[in-house]
Scaffold this motif. Structure first.
Motif, short mmCIF file in Angstrom:
data_model
loop_
_atom_site.label_atom_id
_atom_site.label_comp_id
_atom_site.label_asym_id
_atom_site.label_seq_id
_atom_site.Cartn_x
_atom_site.Cartn_y
_atom_site.Cartn_z
N UNK A 102 0.83 -1.20 0.00
CA UNK A 102 0.00 0.00 0.00
C UNK A 102 0.87 1.25 0.00
N UNK A 103 1.96 1.23 0.75
CA UNK A 103 2.88 2.37 0.77
C UNK A 103 3.48 2.62 -0.61
N UNK A 120 -2.23 7.06 7.22
CA UNK A 120 -1.93 6.28 8.42
C UNK A 120 -1.03 5.12 8.01
N UNK A 121 0.29 5.32 8.10
CA UNK A 121 1.24 4.39 7.49
C UNK A 121 1.41 3.06 8.20
N UNK A 122 1.04 2.99 9.48
CA UNK A 122 1.27 1.74 10.22
C UNK A 122 0.08 1.49 11.15
N UNK A 123 -0.76 0.54 10.76
CA UNK A 123 -1.91 0.16 11.57
C UNK A 123 -1.78 -1.33 11.88
N UNK A 255 -1.70 2.86 15.03
CA UNK A 255 -0.56 2.58 15.90
C UNK A 255 -0.46 3.56 17.06
N UNK A 256 -0.96 4.79 16.87
CA UNK A 256 -0.87 5.80 17.94
C UNK A 256 -1.94 5.61 19.01
N UNK A 257 -2.88 4.70 18.78
CA UNK A 257 -3.94 4.47 19.77
C UNK A 257 -3.46 3.41 20.76
N UNK A 258 -2.53 3.82 21.62
CA UNK A 258 -1.89 2.87 22.54
C UNK A 258 -2.88 2.25 23.52
N UNK A 259 -3.85 3.00 24.08
CA UNK A 259 -4.81 2.36 24.98
C UNK A 259 -5.61 1.25 24.30
N UNK A 277 -3.48 2.95 5.63
CA UNK A 277 -4.65 3.59 5.04
C UNK A 277 -4.30 4.97 4.54
N UNK A 278 -4.82 5.30 3.37
CA UNK A 278 -4.71 6.64 2.81
C UNK A 278 -6.14 7.13 2.62
N UNK A 279 -6.50 8.22 3.29
CA UNK A 279 -7.88 8.72 3.27
C UNK A 279 -7.97 10.00 2.45
#
Length: 280
Positions: A102-103, A120-123, A255-259, A277-279
């Motif tokens: 995707x990248x 969002x490069x890393x999910x 990836x930034x949603x650590x909780x 994802x690219x939005x």
């Protein structure tokens, strides 16, 4: 030299396409679920399925509908898909798929399709085939009934807007989005906990095949956050999914949603790969 070619697939290519999708049933759950229901007819599928051949063998796919999704895409296939997408122009609202292809697909398309609204490069892609002993399923989470559409819709809209950054009601007034929610409710794949006539937790099984399914739309009402409802609620949805839908359950998360990532790990999910994802 290996001869390669790319073309739009049709109903006669269904068996070969399913064989490619079956090579990674967890990562390919979204596209596989659509193909298994609708086949490869573009009208029923809601988009075209592009196939990349090497030496006469179908090796890679790309679903081109509301989303552009590379499937088992080798580097040369990504280049071919990018060229076809560039020529046809952007018709999708997002590009989403395994992070590496995707990248590269976005790198090739950005000069003509950019800029994106969000990248969002890393999910992390997470999956499990069993219930955790550490989290007890919430006994109040249940399937949403068809007569509860007016209750579940505000929660779905709030989740979508919070996650994607735009309202699903824009454009057509939400008709397509409401139809999708109604489809999930009608098929028994929407789950929620209700309190005082409102949704306090919800999630759906958005894609499902006999091999794997994918949970989406996880949301807790703001005033109920911090009480552990995401963990017990997810454990409940996971129990339903494993019992009734597929032997492996997956999801992907920012990836930034650590909780959220920590919560899913406690429920039993483990990282098995990564999406991007690219939005637009």
């Amino acid at each position: 030299m290996t001869q390669t070619t790319t073309r739009v697939l049709g109903p006669g290519d269904l068996g070969a396409a399913l064989a490619v999708l079956d090579s990674d049933p967890v990562a390919n759950a979204f596209v596989a679920s659509r193909v298994q229901v609708a086949g490869l007819d573009p009208w029923r599928l809601g988009g075209e399925m592009w196939g990349w051949y090497a030496g006469g063998e179908l090796r890679s796919l790309c679903y081109a509908g509301a989303n552009l999704v590379p499937v088992c895409a080798e580097p040369e296939a990504v280049r071919a898909f990018a060229e076809r997408a560039r020529r046809s122009g952007r018709r999708c609202s997002s590009i989403v798929g395994p992070a590496e292809p995707t990248a590269e697909l976005w790198r090739l398309l950005e000069p003509s399709w950019g800029p994106a609204r969000d990248v969002r490069p890393h999910q992390p892609l997470m999956a499990t085939d069993r219930l955790s002993r550490d989290v007890q399923p919430d006994p109040y989470v249940r399937r949403v009934r068809k007569d509860e559409m007016d209750v579940i819709m505000p929660a779905c809209v709030a989740m979508f807007t919070e996650e994607v950054g735009v309202s699903p009601l824009a454009g057509d007034g939400g008709l397509l989005y409401q139809a999708r929610v109604a489809e999930l409710v009608g098929s028994g794949r929407a789950f929620a906990r209700f309190a005082d006539g409102k949704v306090v937790f919800k999630a759906e099984i958005g894609a499902a095949t006999p091999q794997a399914c994918q949970i989406q739309g996880v949301w807790v009402a703001p005033e109920y956050r911090g009480r552990g409802l995401s963990e017990t609620g997810m454990a409940a949805v996971l129990r339903y999914a494993l019992a009734d839908t597929a032997p492996v359950v997956s999801l992907y998360v920012n990836d930034y949603n650590l909780p959220a990532r920590a919560s899913y790990r406690r429920v039993g999910f483990r990282e098995t790969g990564a999406f991007m994802s690219v939005l637009f």
